[in-house]
Scaffold this active site. Structure first.
Site, PDB file in Angstrom:
ATOM      1  N   GLY A  11      67.715 -19.563  54.400  1.00 10.57           N
ATOM      2  CA  GLY A  11      67.904 -19.626  55.995  1.00 10.57           C
ATOM      3  C   GLY A  11      68.992 -18.631  56.608  1.00 10.57           C
ATOM      4  O   GLY A  11      69.552 -18.694  57.649  1.00 10.57           O
ATOM      5  N   ASN A  13      68.457 -15.541  57.676  1.00 14.95           N
ATOM      6  CA  ASN A  13      67.616 -14.817  58.728  1.00 14.95           C
ATOM      7  C   ASN A  13      67.820 -15.837  60.011  1.00 14.95           C
ATOM      8  O   ASN A  13      68.182 -15.592  61.095  1.00 14.95           O
ATOM      9  CB  ASN A  13      66.439 -14.466  58.600  1.00 14.95           C
ATOM     10  CG  ASN A  13      66.350 -13.105  57.811  1.00 14.95           C
ATOM     11  OD1 ASN A  13      66.740 -11.989  58.318  1.00 14.95           O
ATOM     12  ND2 ASN A  13      66.156 -13.158  56.442  1.00 14.95           N
ATOM     13  N   LYS A  64      45.393 -28.527  51.649  1.00 14.92           N
ATOM     14  CA  LYS A  64      46.160 -27.578  52.605  1.00 14.92           C
ATOM     15  C   LYS A  64      45.925 -27.669  54.045  1.00 14.92           C
ATOM     16  O   LYS A  64      46.768 -27.460  54.790  1.00 14.92           O
ATOM     17  CB  LYS A  64      45.951 -26.213  52.335  1.00 14.92           C
ATOM     18  CG  LYS A  64      46.605 -25.108  52.692  1.00 14.92           C
ATOM     19  CD  LYS A  64      46.346 -23.679  52.045  1.00 14.92           C
ATOM     20  CE  LYS A  64      46.827 -22.611  53.050  1.00 14.92           C
ATOM     21  NZ  LYS A  64      46.454 -21.377  52.730  1.00 14.92           N
ATOM     22  N   MET A  89      57.630 -19.376  52.444  1.00 12.23           N
ATOM     23  CA  MET A  89      56.891 -18.885  51.511  1.00 12.23           C
ATOM     24  C   MET A  89      55.553 -19.671  51.362  1.00 12.23           C
ATOM     25  O   MET A  89      55.079 -20.029  50.047  1.00 12.23           O
ATOM     26  CB  MET A  89      57.736 -18.986  50.076  1.00 12.23           C
ATOM     27  CG  MET A  89      58.978 -18.094  50.217  1.00 12.23           C
ATOM     28  SD  MET A  89      58.542 -16.564  50.445  1.00 12.23           S
ATOM     29  CE  MET A  89      60.021 -15.697  50.596  1.00 12.23           C
ATOM     30  N   ARG A  90      54.964 -19.832  52.192  1.00  8.82           N
ATOM     31  CA  ARG A  90      53.468 -20.561  52.257  1.00  8.82           C
ATOM     32  C   ARG A  90      52.617 -19.587  53.384  1.00  8.82           C
ATOM     33  O   ARG A  90      53.092 -18.918  54.160  1.00  8.82           O
ATOM     34  CB  ARG A  90      53.276 -21.849  52.675  1.00  8.82           C
ATOM     35  CG  ARG A  90      54.070 -22.560  51.638  1.00  8.82           C
ATOM     36  CD  ARG A  90      53.721 -24.294  51.713  1.00  8.82           C
ATOM     37  NE  ARG A  90      54.585 -24.932  50.958  1.00  8.82           N
ATOM     38  CZ  ARG A  90      54.029 -25.079  49.603  1.00  8.82           C
ATOM     39  NH1 ARG A  90      52.760 -24.846  49.433  1.00  8.82           N
ATOM     40  NH2 ARG A  90      54.765 -26.002  48.776  1.00  8.82           N
ATOM     41  N   ASN A 106      56.813 -12.006  61.828  1.00  6.46           N
ATOM     42  CA  ASN A 106      57.380 -12.081  60.426  1.00  6.46           C
ATOM     43  C   ASN A 106      58.286 -10.956  59.806  1.00  6.46           C
ATOM     44  O   ASN A 106      58.306 -10.098  60.513  1.00  6.46           O
ATOM     45  CB  ASN A 106      56.218 -12.267  59.512  1.00  6.46           C
ATOM     46  CG  ASN A 106      56.524 -12.421  57.958  1.00  6.46           C
ATOM     47  OD1 ASN A 106      57.262 -13.220  57.503  1.00  6.46           O
ATOM     48  ND2 ASN A 106      55.886 -11.540  56.903  1.00  6.46           N
ATOM     49  N   HIS A 108      59.698  -8.759  56.488  1.00  5.10           N
ATOM     50  CA  HIS A 108      59.280  -8.278  55.231  1.00  5.10           C
ATOM     51  C   HIS A 108      60.498  -7.477  54.664  1.00  5.10           C
ATOM     52  O   HIS A 108      60.759  -6.448  55.353  1.00  5.10           O
ATOM     53  CB  HIS A 108      57.860  -7.790  54.784  1.00  5.10           C
ATOM     54  CG  HIS A 108      57.710  -7.561  53.388  1.00  5.10           C
ATOM     55  ND1 HIS A 108      57.271  -8.923  52.821  1.00  5.10           N
ATOM     56  CD2 HIS A 108      57.471  -6.743  52.826  1.00  5.10           C
ATOM     57  CE1 HIS A 108      57.263  -8.439  51.355  1.00  5.10           C
ATOM     58  NE2 HIS A 108      57.319  -7.264  51.500  1.00  5.10           N
TER      59      HIS A 108
END
Ligand code: GAR
Length: 205
Positions: A11, A13, A64, A89-90, A106, A108
């Protein structure tokens, strides 16, 4: 504007975003942390900053679909306007992505479309590229894909190790994420023909 941060790990970020909100650089409310990992450092960061936590563990749901339906319920209950993925991470379900289309950001740790996946820094380092970097993008139905908001390059020098490269990437991430959120919350980002246009008068920090 109510923001939900999704995180699964340390965490850092998330912490940078909390700092930017506290300093008033981002004018929005951090209304919720959605986390799938009870051991995530992000949870204690949320508690210290008095941010509500929704801990939703995949193993508590038989499918899911049910797992993501629970997340959707938390988002609705907290009137979330913007979702910020910070090391979650999903893979989000198509329903969730569709419902919040154009409202999910997001980060990356590589220059997309290169080195997608869960270990972008290591993959770039192992490949031997001389330049990698950080990408901020809107999320669409594909993983690590969608209109790019900001990208900045990081040189990989001869004496860099994986650890020193990670440190450089994370430092850059902690600057770019708050900046992308600021641009979004101030209405400076427009998606035209799948490309992001940043308000022309905007000076990127
Ligand atoms: C960050 O480096 C982020 O770019 C990465 O997870 C890390 C989370 O770190 N995300 C991805 O790789 C997405 N494909 P943090 O928990 O310290 O913020």
């Amino acid at each position: 504007m109510n923001i939900a941060v999704f995180a699964s790990g340390r965490g850092t970020n998330f912490a940078a975003i909390i700092r930017a909100v506290k300093k008033g650089k981002i004018k929005a409310s951090l209304a919720l942390l959605v986390c799938d990992n009870p051991k995530a450092g992000a949870i204690s960061r949320a508690k210290r900053a008095d941010i509500k936590v929704a801990l939703v563990k995949r193993e508590d749901f038989s499918s899911k679909n049910d797992f993501q339906a629970k997340i959707l319920q938390h988002l609705a209950e907290n009137n979330i306007d913007l979702i910020v993925l910070a090391g979650f991470m999903r893979i989000l379900s198509p329903e969730l992505v569709q419902k919040y289309q154009g409202r999910i950001l997001n980060i990356h740790p590589a220059l997309l479309p290169s080195f997608k996946g869960a270990q972008g820094i290591k993959d770039a380092f192992d490949y031997g590229v001389k330049v990698t970097g950080v990408t901020m993008h809107f999320v669409d139905e594909k993983t690590d894909h969608g209109p790019i908001i900001l990208q900045e390059a990081v040189n990989i020098e001869e004496d860099d190790t994986l650890e020193s490269l990670e440190a450089k990437i994370h430092k850059l991430e902690h600057r770019l994420y708050p900046e992308a959120i600021r641009l979004y919350t101030e209405g400076k980002l427009k998606i035209i023909d799948r490309k992001v246009r940043i308000s022309p008068l905007e000076k990127i920090l």
